[in-house]
Scaffold this active site. Structure first.
Site, PDB file in Angstrom:
ATOM      1  N   HIS A  16      30.830  31.307  42.534  1.00 42.92           N
ATOM      2  CA  HIS A  16      30.434  32.688  42.147  1.00 42.92           C
ATOM      3  C   HIS A  16      29.405  32.483  41.184  1.00 42.92           C
ATOM      4  CE1 HIS A  16      34.879  33.135  42.661  1.00 42.92           C
ATOM      5  NE2 HIS A  16      34.545  34.197  43.418  1.00 42.92           N
ATOM      6  N   LYS A  40      46.456  40.203  46.795  1.00 41.36           N
ATOM      7  CA  LYS A  40      46.560  39.275  46.122  1.00 41.36           C
ATOM      8  C   LYS A  40      47.167  39.581  44.987  1.00 41.36           C
ATOM      9  CE  LYS A  40      42.005  37.141  47.756  1.00 41.36           C
ATOM     10  NZ  LYS A  40      40.592  36.676  47.359  1.00 41.36           N
ATOM     11  N   ARG A  89      30.192  32.266  52.704  1.00 40.70           N
ATOM     12  CA  ARG A  89      30.225  30.754  52.589  1.00 40.70           C
ATOM     13  C   ARG A  89      30.029  30.290  54.156  1.00 40.70           C
ATOM     14  NH1 ARG A  89      35.742  30.728  50.020  1.00 40.70           N
ATOM     15  NH2 ARG A  89      35.921  32.513  51.329  1.00 40.70           N
ATOM     16  N   SER A 127      38.766  30.196  45.048  1.00 41.49           N
ATOM     17  CA  SER A 127      39.487  30.406  43.910  1.00 41.49           C
ATOM     18  C   SER A 127      41.125  29.900  44.111  1.00 41.49           C
ATOM     19  CB  SER A 127      39.759  31.783  43.312  1.00 41.49           C
ATOM     20  OG  SER A 127      38.296  32.217  42.858  1.00 41.49           O
TER      21      SER A 127
END
Ligand code: COA
Length: 158
Positions: A16, A40, A89, A127
């Site tokens: 990030h 999440k 990504r 993460s």
């Protein structure tokens, strides 16, 4: 140009930070928005995530960290934002990001999304992987700033 970089940042990683620093170099201002991803369950509270992001970016003066518990597109009416910035990504990110970018624009025509390619050394990072590696005692030093590592160690002790 004013940008918004949204995410759950649970926690913020060097992946990030790479996007934020590169985007900060060509924009007037970047709002980093700690948002709620309803799929999440976070490890850190929104306030804890904001504090870790602030401490990781003290050297940048055109960055502001905010939290918002609502639709990302609604922030376009609250702040003077030109576009959302996101990192890609891998091909696997594309479909989800494409869907969100189109849906955001469907809801608010002003909500353009710009994509930057994540630096290759962070292409595998996420993460949740960092949380998992840490939970099982692995070394996360090369993935997150020390302020995050310390906060994660503290959480584990608690
Ligand atoms: N380098 C390394 N990792 C990266 C990265 C980068 N450059 N960019 C993203 N990642 C990781 C993140 O850490 C995250 O990891 P995780 O899944 O293990 O937590 C993963 O890639 C996905 O990131 P992202 O796509 O940004 O998802 P997110 O959960 O962090 O954020 C929101 C999604 C919060 C932006 C989105 O849910 C949202 O906008 N919510 C607000 C409500 C809303 O408007 N909903 C309608 C959307 S159309």
């Amino acid at each position: 140009m004013k940008l918004i970089y949204p995410g759950s940042f649970d926690p913020i990683t060097y992946g990030h930070l790479d996007i934020i620093k590169r985007a900060a170099a060509f924009s007037e201002k970047i709002y980093i928005a700690v948002m709620v991803n309803s799929s999440k369950v976070p490890m850190f509270s929104a306030d804890e995530r904001v504090e870790m992001i602030r401490q990781s970016l003290v050297e940048l003066d055109n960055v502001e960290v905010i939290t918002f518990n609502g639709l990302l597109v609604d922030l376009f009416n609250l702040y003077d934002i030109h576009a959302i910035i996101k990192g890609l990504r891998a091909i696997s990110d594309f479909e989800y990001e494409f869907q969100m970018a189109q849906m955001n624009r469907e809801m608010n025509l002003k909500a353009e999304t710009l994509f930057m390619m994540t630096a290759p050394q962070y292409g595998y990072l996420s993460s949740s992987l960092v949380r998992e590696i840490h939970r099982f005692g692995g070394n996360i030093h090369e993935f997150v700033p020390s302020v995050v590592e310390e906060a994660m160690n503290k959480k584990r002790e608690e």
